[in-house]
Enzyme design. Structure first.
Site, PDB file in Angstrom:
ATOM      1  N   HIS A  15     -41.606  -3.818  18.851  1.00 24.15           N
ATOM      2  CA  HIS A  15     -42.427  -2.605  18.734  1.00 24.15           C
ATOM      3  C   HIS A  15     -42.044  -1.632  19.840  1.00 24.15           C
ATOM      4  O   HIS A  15     -41.850  -2.036  20.972  1.00 24.15           O
ATOM      5  CB  HIS A  15     -43.909  -2.965  18.860  1.00 24.15           C
ATOM      6  CG  HIS A  15     -44.806  -1.755  18.915  1.00 24.15           C
ATOM      7  ND1 HIS A  15     -45.135  -1.048  17.793  1.00 24.15           N
ATOM      8  CD2 HIS A  15     -45.420  -1.141  19.963  1.00 24.15           C
ATOM      9  CE1 HIS A  15     -45.944  -0.052  18.132  1.00 24.15           C
ATOM     10  NE2 HIS A  15     -46.121  -0.087  19.449  1.00 24.15           N
ATOM     11  N   LEU A  72     -18.687  -1.154  -4.123  1.00 24.12           N
ATOM     12  CA  LEU A  72     -19.145  -0.971  -2.753  1.00 24.12           C
ATOM     13  C   LEU A  72     -18.155  -1.617  -1.788  1.00 24.12           C
ATOM     14  O   LEU A  72     -17.682  -2.737  -2.030  1.00 24.12           O
ATOM     15  CB  LEU A  72     -20.535  -1.588  -2.558  1.00 24.12           C
ATOM     16  CG  LEU A  72     -21.658  -0.987  -3.410  1.00 24.12           C
ATOM     17  CD1 LEU A  72     -22.911  -1.855  -3.333  1.00 24.12           C
ATOM     18  CD2 LEU A  72     -21.965   0.431  -2.938  1.00 24.12           C
ATOM     19  N   GLU A 101       0.850  -1.200   0.000  1.00 19.57           N
ATOM     20  CA  GLU A 101       0.000   0.000   0.000  1.00 19.57           C
ATOM     21  C   GLU A 101       0.875   1.235   0.000  1.00 19.57           C
ATOM     22  O   GLU A 101       1.732   1.407   0.878  1.00 19.57           O
ATOM     23  CB  GLU A 101      -0.909   0.009   1.225  1.00 19.57           C
ATOM     24  CG  GLU A 101      -1.731   1.286   1.405  1.00 19.57           C
ATOM     25  CD  GLU A 101      -2.601   1.610   0.191  1.00 19.57           C
ATOM     26  OE1 GLU A 101      -2.442   2.713  -0.357  1.00 19.57           O
ATOM     27  OE2 GLU A 101      -3.417   0.753  -0.189  1.00 19.57           O
TER      28      GLU A 101
END
Length: 464
Positions: free
Chosen positions: A443, A319, A35
């Site tokens: 919920h 992505l 890199e």
């Protein structure tokens, strides 16, 4: 093995590259990663996914305070002001922590970081930083870079790309975004929330190419409510910078009279292209396809034995999460295991407000393959969204008419990027709309809208 310095050499330390390197090392393979950037993490961590989300998150707080959204909930602010340098500071801090985290993981897993740009000498040898390194397997994971717009010069001051748009020193009075895709809408949202008038110029007749048609239209309406101006079916013919301002020349895509838009900043966001320059692929007889990408087989092997490729540099959606999954898979394949990525089920997310997410087929694509059933549920009818003053958007479930198998799910909701994970997992297991409809959801949550949309596929939603 004595002839090789490493079992695996990964070229590129973006999401796919660093994940491939770590997974290979975990599997007992002597691994290195080349890199050239001063920090690990590639575009995503340094100048892409992570810093843009840091600005999106911070700018949304500012928007809520500036527009009175907080005041409506009893949170009153006085003397509101923007400290843009501090906002940039928290962005840079997030990047520093996460890139440093990858470096720590390399050390932990004994992955050698070869600092420098890598180019092929032959199919098992690369030159990195003036030294030659041999590896039994070489994985190309060099990612992608901004696609330039012919005739438009990026100066990173007035005319910027996605990297320059993260570093603007002041909020422009007007920002012209060239390209109505994910990157343009996200970064346009950042500066629009902070006070810029945003004009999006898109060559196609609608924003978000590749997304479900109904989602694209609804997103257009939502962004317009937020102050975006859209110039659709329009092309940019030139950009001139004079006196610190830009003059953007546009005309109808189909041809016609042109006009000029003046702006303090212009963002070029027309897409990304694979990074293959400088790799010296000719030395190994590997030629990119017409789109500049490296062709691979189902196992991520290139036509050259011992050379593999993953991520943005190969065909498929550009992505980070797709690249990460491919990184794990390619390492496992090199190790003799079975690494698989289901490319039919890769979620896409636009991190605007609300978030826009999808997985699988659009309604248009599904109908091309056969008869379908579609269920929709508006977030306006979802109790949590209603309570949180987040009425915009909907959930859409597309299922095969005969088998009821879910073919695609599309979400516009404040937490759409999180909600889409359940849909992707359900589809991976071959779920039907009935499977989702009869799965108990907590919920009150936004995810209940997915359950109701699944129920709507067979005409059985409860709350609308």
């Amino acid at each position: 093995m004595a002839d090789f310095d490493y079992d695996v050499l990964v070229i590129g330390a973006g999401p796919g590259g660093y994940v491939a390197a770590i997974r290979a090392a975990q599997l007992g393979l002597k691994t290195a990663c080349a890199e050239a950037r001063e920090t690990l993490g590639g575009t995503c961590l340094n100048v892409g996914c992570i810093p843009s989300k840091a600005l999106l998150h911070a700018s949304e707080f500012y928007r809520e305070a500036a527009t009175g959204a907080l005041a409506k909930m009893g949170i009153k602010t006085q003397g509101l002001s923007l400290d843009l340098e501090a906002m940039h500071g928290q962005r840079r801090d997030a990047v520093k922590q996460l890139t440093g985290g990858v470096e720590f993981l390399f050390k932990k897993n004994k992955v050698t970081w070869l600092k420098g740009h890598a180019s092929f000498v032959d199919a098992s040898t690369v030159e990195v930083g003036g030294e030659r390194v041999r590896a039994k397997n070489i994985v190309i994971a060099t990612g992608s870079s901004v696609t330039p717009l012919p005739g438009v010069e990026i100066d990173q001051q007035v005319v910027v790309d996605s990297t320059g748009a993260l570093e603007l020193a002041k909020v422009p009075e007007r920002l012209v975004v060239i390209g109505g895709g994910v990157i343009g809408l996200e970064l346009g949202s950042v500066w629009g929330r902070l006070g810029a008038k945003v004009t999006v110029v898109e060559y196609l007749d609608q924003i978000l190419p590749g997304f479900d048609g109904e989602v694209r239209k609804e997103a257009n309406k939502i962004f317009k409510k937020q102050g975006f101006e859209f110039r659709l079916s329009t092309k940019v013919t030139g950009v001139k910078v004079e006196g610190g301002k830009a003059r953007v020349s546009i005309e109808p895509a189909a041809g016609g009279a042109g006009e000029t838009i003046e702006a303090e900043a212009v963002l070029v966001a027309i897409g990304r292209r694979a990074n293959t320059q400088g790799l010296n692929l000719e030395a190994i007889g590997l030629a990119p396809n017409q789109r500049g990408q490296i062709e691979i087989d189902h196992h991520f092997r290139t036509p050259v034995p011992g050379v593999w490729a993953i991520g943005d540099v190969v065909p498929g959606p550009m992505l980070a999460h797709k690249a990460e999954d491919e990184g794990i898979a390619v390492a496992e394949n090199i190790a003799g295991l079975t690494g698989i990525v289901n490319h039919d089920i890769i979620p896409s997310v636009v991190y605007t407000f609300p978030e826009i997410a999808g997985v699988g087929l659009t309604e248009e694509q599904a109908k091309e393959r056969g008869a379908v059933k579609v269920g929709k549920f508006p977030m306006l009818a979802n109790s949590r969204a209603k309570t949180n003053h987040e009425p915009d958007g909907f959930v859409k479930v597309i299922a095969d008419e005969k088998s009821d198998r879910v073919l695609g799910v599309w979400v516009i909701a404040s937490v759409g990027g999180t909600m889409i994970a359940q849909a992707a997992q359900a589809m991976e297991f071959g779920a039907t709309s009935e499977d989702i409809a009869y799965t108990c959801h907590a919920h009150p949550t936004h995810a209940e809208a997915l359950k109701e949309a699944a129920m709507a596929v067979t005409g059985k939603p409860i709350h609308i």
